[in-house]
Design an enzyme around this catalytic site. Structure first.
Site, PDB file in Angstrom:
ATOM      1  N   ASP A   1      22.287 -34.330  12.331  1.00 45.86           N
ATOM      2  CA  ASP A   1      20.951 -34.144  11.760  1.00 45.86           C
ATOM      3  C   ASP A   1      20.344 -35.500  11.439  1.00 45.86           C
ATOM      4  O   ASP A   1      20.872 -36.252  10.620  1.00 45.86           O
ATOM      5  CB  ASP A   1      21.057 -33.288  10.495  1.00 45.86           C
ATOM      6  CG  ASP A   1      19.707 -32.853   9.954  1.00 45.86           C
ATOM      7  OD1 ASP A   1      18.705 -33.567  10.180  1.00 45.86           O
ATOM      8  OD2 ASP A   1      19.638 -31.796   9.312  1.00 45.86           O
TER       9      ASP A   1
ATOM     10  N   SER B   1      15.785 -25.447   7.284  1.00 44.73           N
ATOM     11  CA  SER B   1      15.123 -26.590   6.664  1.00 44.73           C
ATOM     12  C   SER B   1      14.314 -26.135   5.443  1.00 44.73           C
ATOM     13  O   SER B   1      14.871 -25.615   4.484  1.00 44.73           O
ATOM     14  CB  SER B   1      14.264 -27.304   7.707  1.00 44.73           C
ATOM     15  OG  SER B   1      13.842 -28.568   7.248  1.00 44.73           O
TER      16      SER B   1
ATOM     17  N   HIS C   1      18.466 -31.886  13.958  1.00 42.87           N
ATOM     18  CA  HIS C   1      17.906 -31.009  12.930  1.00 42.87           C
ATOM     19  C   HIS C   1      17.385 -29.692  13.492  1.00 42.87           C
ATOM     20  O   HIS C   1      17.594 -28.628  12.890  1.00 42.87           O
ATOM     21  CB  HIS C   1      16.775 -31.753  12.214  1.00 42.87           C
ATOM     22  CG  HIS C   1      16.252 -31.051  11.009  1.00 42.87           C
ATOM     23  ND1 HIS C   1      16.941 -30.978   9.818  1.00 42.87           N
ATOM     24  CD2 HIS C   1      15.080 -30.366  10.805  1.00 42.87           C
ATOM     25  CE1 HIS C   1      16.225 -30.302   8.927  1.00 42.87           C
ATOM     26  NE2 HIS C   1      15.099 -29.922   9.501  1.00 42.87           N
TER      27      HIS C   1
END
EC number: 3.5.1.9
Length: 263
Positions: free
Chosen positions: A203, A123, A235
């Site tokens: 996600d 991320s 995610h």
């Protein structure tokens, strides 16, 4: 040299803040050992996302690779609107300065070599991985981005409500940071380090847009890019999936083959 597994050590790599720590897994003293280095996500501000996010991947890899060492990095955080600051007042470039400092600590203290390293970022950690490497191979032989953020402007364009955490992390001049990363790629030598971009269709926080954009940019600069979209999990769940382990394993096997040819 045979490997002896030891539990991770939490070590400070800096003295400016309590979050300047990393978990070190050093099971092989050979200076030519391969390394996996993990940078966690959490929008530069989530205190629930820490270096422990890298433990499932690292713990899956170490028993299979006796020549492997690993580290998972904490870094200073920006304020989060739902949590007390607890000294989390970092703003760009504090986060990336910490990653640079941690990598320097590993190179100087433990002889970690760029050409034998896989840098993994999740991320926001993926954004930081490319800030320190730019896909040019300057920090690692391989960079793996997982559910990554790769362009702040395009992120806010797609998700307007994300501008809050972007501005808290980067300040009012956040729109210029993307250009800094792109400039580093422009200046890099062609044929730099390999890149793998992993993104799950499940996600819930980011679409494929970021990964597909970044793959195009890197290929346009002559980088070798592999895109992996057939992974399961949301995610954060991707971090505990077998697919991620398989991807990093494949890259480690490639590094070991290169090492064998050299010797």
């Amino acid at each position: 040299m045979s490997a002896t597994f030891v539990p991770p050590q939490e070590l400070p790599y800096g003295s400016a803040h309590p979050l300047q720590t990393l978990d070190l897994y050093r099971q092989n003293l050979d200076p030519n050992a391969c390394w996996v280095i993990f940078i966690h996500g959490g929008a530069w501000c989530d205190p629930k996302m820490t270096k422990s996010a890298g433990h499932p991947l690292i713990n899956s890899l170490l028993p299979k690779y006796p020549r492997l060492n690993a580290a998972s990095i904490n870094h200073r955080l920006s304020p989060h609107p739902r949590y007390p600051s607890n000294g989390n007042v970092a703003k760009h470039p504090n986060h990336i300065d910490d990653v640079h400092l941690a990598l320097s600590f590993l190179r100087e203290r433990y002889s970690m070599k760029r050409e034998k390293s896989v840098l993994v970022g999740h991320s926001a950690g993926a954004y930081m991985a490319f800030q320190v490497d730019a896909g040019c191979g300057v920090a690692a032989a391989v960079v793996v981005g997982i559910e990554g953020i790769y362009h702040l402007g395009k992120l806010v364009e797609e998700y307007a409500d994300y501008e809050g955490f972007v501005e808290r992390a980067f300040g009012g001049g956040w729109k210029g940071v993307d250009g800094e990363v792109l400039a580093d790629i422009e200046d890099g030598e062609k044929g730099g380090g390999r890149v793998v971009l992993i993104h799950s269709s499940q996600d819930e926080l980011l679409s494929f847009g970021q990964s597909r954009y970044w793959a195009g940019v890197l290929r346009g600069r002559g980088r070798v890019v592999r895109e992996v979209y057939d992974v399961a999990g949301n995610h954060n769940e991707v971090l505990e999936g077998a697919e991620l382990v398989e991807v990093v394993e494949e890259e480690l096997k490639g590094l070991e083959m290169e090492f064998a040819k050299e010797n």
